[in-house]
Write a protein that holds these residues in place. Structure first.
Motif, short mmCIF file in Angstrom:
data_model
loop_
_atom_site.label_atom_id
_atom_site.label_comp_id
_atom_site.label_asym_id
_atom_site.label_seq_id
_atom_site.Cartn_x
_atom_site.Cartn_y
_atom_site.Cartn_z
N HIS A 258 4.35 5.29 2.06
CA HIS A 258 5.07 4.29 1.29
C HIS A 258 4.21 3.03 1.16
CE1 HIS A 258 9.43 5.84 1.53
NE2 HIS A 258 8.65 6.81 1.98
N ALA A 259 4.26 2.42 -0.01
CA ALA A 259 3.50 1.19 -0.22
C ALA A 259 3.91 0.11 0.78
CB ALA A 259 3.71 0.69 -1.65
N SER A 260 5.21 0.01 1.05
CA SER A 260 5.70 -1.04 1.97
C SER A 260 5.23 -0.81 3.41
CB SER A 260 7.22 -1.11 1.93
OG SER A 260 7.79 0.11 2.39
N GLY A 261 4.81 0.39 3.73
CA GLY A 261 4.32 0.68 5.07
C GLY A 261 2.83 0.44 5.25
N HIS A 262 2.18 -0.06 4.19
CA HIS A 262 0.72 -0.25 4.24
C HIS A 262 0.34 -1.63 3.71
CE1 HIS A 262 1.29 4.08 4.47
NE2 HIS A 262 0.10 4.16 5.01
N ILE A 263 1.17 -2.63 4.02
CA ILE A 263 0.90 -4.00 3.59
C ILE A 263 -0.36 -4.54 4.25
CG2 ILE A 263 1.78 -6.35 3.50
CD1 ILE A 263 3.25 -4.43 1.64
N ILE A 264 -0.53 -4.29 5.55
CA ILE A 264 -1.71 -4.80 6.28
C ILE A 264 -2.98 -4.24 5.66
CG2 ILE A 264 -2.93 -4.74 8.49
CD1 ILE A 264 -0.18 -4.75 9.86
N GLU A 265 -3.00 -2.94 5.40
CA GLU A 265 -4.19 -2.34 4.82
C GLU A 265 -4.47 -2.89 3.42
OE1 GLU A 265 -2.40 0.97 7.47
OE2 GLU A 265 -1.69 -0.70 6.23
N GLN A 266 -3.42 -3.17 2.66
CA GLN A 266 -3.62 -3.72 1.32
C GLN A 266 -4.17 -5.14 1.38
OE1 GLN A 266 -0.56 -2.39 -1.77
NE2 GLN A 266 0.52 -1.85 0.11
N ILE A 267 -3.72 -5.93 2.33
CA ILE A 267 -4.26 -7.28 2.52
C ILE A 267 -5.74 -7.21 2.87
CG2 ILE A 267 -4.21 -9.31 4.04
CD1 ILE A 267 -1.13 -8.97 4.13
N GLU A 268 -6.12 -6.26 3.73
CA GLU A 268 -7.54 -6.12 4.11
C GLU A 268 -8.38 -5.71 2.91
OE1 GLU A 268 -8.97 -6.92 7.07
OE2 GLU A 268 -6.97 -7.76 7.41
N LEU A 269 -7.83 -4.88 2.04
CA LEU A 269 -8.56 -4.47 0.84
C LEU A 269 -8.77 -5.66 -0.09
CD1 LEU A 269 -9.87 -2.12 -0.68
CD2 LEU A 269 -7.64 -1.61 -1.69
N VAL A 270 -7.76 -6.50 -0.23
CA VAL A 270 -7.89 -7.71 -1.05
C VAL A 270 -8.99 -8.61 -0.49
CG1 VAL A 270 -6.74 -9.81 -1.85
CG2 VAL A 270 -5.49 -7.65 -1.82
N LYS A 271 -9.05 -8.75 0.83
CA LYS A 271 -10.10 -9.56 1.46
C LYS A 271 -11.49 -9.06 1.09
CE LYS A 271 -7.50 -11.00 5.60
NZ LYS A 271 -7.42 -10.85 7.08
#
Length: 491
Positions: free
Chosen positions: A126-139
């Motif tokens: 689920h997208a909502s279960g991978h918020i931390i990983e998405q923030i790291e990708l944005v970084k």
């Protein structure tokens, strides 16, 4: 099993032999649903298309990891960077928590997928279960100079990316055209360029789905989740990314840009896209309000439906068209699919009635070769099905005693239909799938055959033979048995 599979790569616009990055492992990522409403016929097509891919790769002997995501945050109402989150909007309307909406429709989606006999994915993130990983990708994208911050939101810099890479290579769109054609929307002033897209959005005060980040309390952009989750579970470079043709731009185009901007290389070797299901030539979808839910198809409870259609009828209907071809809905097409499905199931069931003989007059190896070549040619299911129906005529001829088959070839014939009909195409027998017309015809035949039986008892062979011959002229084949009779429709 030898791998001769050729698949059409949307990225290169040509058929290529499937050669996985890390054999015998094969990675498949498919964009799943945004779960804010019931699944409709349009959702069934990618589900069945990539279930076919999953099944066939497994059949070829690969260790397949099939990842299909659930979008439960960040997909806004206009499929862009502005508007209301689709799930949050539904939650407000129904006065429920957003995750109640997600769970409710995810459960219903799973039920429909089970009815369609699609295999469950290996992983369903689920997208909502991978918020931390998405923030790291944005970084990472920010660090590499391909994104910028604007008032707490982070946008992908399409122009900066295009100077080093090629934005638009998947869809064939030029950046100049994208800039010229992009509509000016609320909040667009935050962007350096109208073609830029959101990686992270600062949440407005009324936005109920939000998470803390280094830039603001907000939520990830819609495109980010698939770049993040596909590589998390399948690696920096994986084999197949699939989805509907409507996702090619902007969703998949943005995925390529995000992954390349973060890691310096593309993540996907083969891009595959199924074409749309249409109704009166127009794409079927929730946004257009012209969709028919799967539950309505199965129950017949929709004003455009003339009857109910079983899940396997729907699966067969979808498989009758090549996955890259458009598929137009009509009651006539679904009724034809129903009859075709029933005919195929009847022949497959009849295989057990065939008795082997010392002689052999049928070419099963030739039929098997044709079936393999069809499925290997970019999963050409309509051609495969046509060859299977050639085999149906052979099966009926064997039952009628017009052809002979030995033990070895009978075993090959049974394996051929088991493998292609059940294992690869994913069809299954449905006792409830017998059509209304089929049932009525059966009842009429029972009455006619009762008259024929009475004539035979009176040794009125002329009447008995006349009934049999007239039925044959009408396309109904009668075979007398010890128990009574069997009937089938002439091919």
């Amino acid at each position: 099993m030898e791998n001769n599979l050729m698949i059409y790569n949307t990225l290169t616009r040509k058929k290529e032999k499937f050669e996985p990055v890390n054999p015998p492992f094969a990675g498949l990522y498919v964009c799943g649903p945004t779960v804010y409403g019931d699944a409709h016929l349009g959702h069934a097509r990618p589900a069945i298309t990539f279930d076919l891919v999953f099944r066939y790769l497994k059949y070829l002997g690969y260790q397949v990891r099939y990842v299909r995501n659930i979008t439960d945050v960040g997909h806004l109402t206009n499929d862009s960077d502005d508007g209301e989150d689709k799930i949050a909007k539904k939650a407000k309307l129904d006065q429920l928590e957003p995750m109640e909406i997600v769970q409710f429709y995810t459960n219903r989606y799973h039920k429909n997928m089970e009815q369609l006999n699609t295999l469950p994915p290996s992983i369903e993130p689920h997208a909502s279960g991978h918020i931390i990983e998405q923030i790291e990708l944005v970084k990472k994208i920010l660090e590499n100079g391909f994104a910028y911050e604007s008032d707490g939101s982070i946008y992908f810099d399409v122009e900066a990316y295009n100077k080093k890479y090629d934005y638009g290579k998947l869809s064939g769109r030029r950046i100049e055209e994208l800039i010229a054609n992009t509509r000016q929307l609320d909040g667009q002033s935050e962007k350096h360029n109208p073609a830029d897209f959101a990686l992270w959005k600062k949440a407005s005060p009324e936005h109920i789905m939000r998470w803390p980040s280094p830039w603001s309390n907000g939520f990830p952009g819609w495109h980010l989740e698939c770049s993040c989750m596909s590589q998390k579970y399948l690696g920096d470079c994986f084999d197949i990314h699939g989805g509907g043709l409507d996702l090619q731009f902007p969703h998949h185009e943005c995925e390529i840009a995000q992954s390349t901007a973060a890691y310096g290389h593309e993540a996907v070797k083969y891009w595959m896209h199924n074409n749309m299901v249409t109704i009166n030539g127009q794409k079927m979808g929730k946004s257009l309000g012209n969709f028919i839910t799967l539950d309505q198809l199965f129950s017949g409870d929709n004003k455009v439906l003339e009857q109910a259609y079983s899940p396997m009828t729907i699966r067969f209907f979808i498989l009758q068209a090549h996955y890259r071809s458009p598929l137009d809905f009509s009651n006539e097409a679904l009724k034809a699919a129903q009859k075709g499905y029933e005919r195929l199931m009847a022949a497959t069931s009849a295989l057990d009635k065939i008795k082997a003989t010392p002689e052999n007059t049928v070419d099963i190896d030739g039929l098997a070769t044709k079936c393999r070549e069809a499925i290997n040619d970019d999963l050409n299911t309509p051609l495969l099905i046509s060859f299977l129906f050639d085999g149906v005529r052979t099966i009926n001829s064997l039952i009628a005693g017009n052809e002979k088959i030995n033990e070895e070839n009978l075993g090959k014939l049974k394996k051929l239909y088991h493998d292609f009909v059940f294992e690869i195409l994913g069809l299954k027998a449905e006792t409830e799938a017998i059509s209304q017309d089929h049932q009525v015809l059966g009842k009429i035949l029972d009455m006619v055959m009762a008259i024929r039986t009475e004539a035979k008892q009176k040794k009125d062979w002329a009447t008995s033979d006349k009934i049999r011959d007239e039925l044959k002229n009408a396309g109904v084949i009668i075979k007398d048995t010890k128990e009574g009779y069997e009937w089938s429709l002439e091919n």
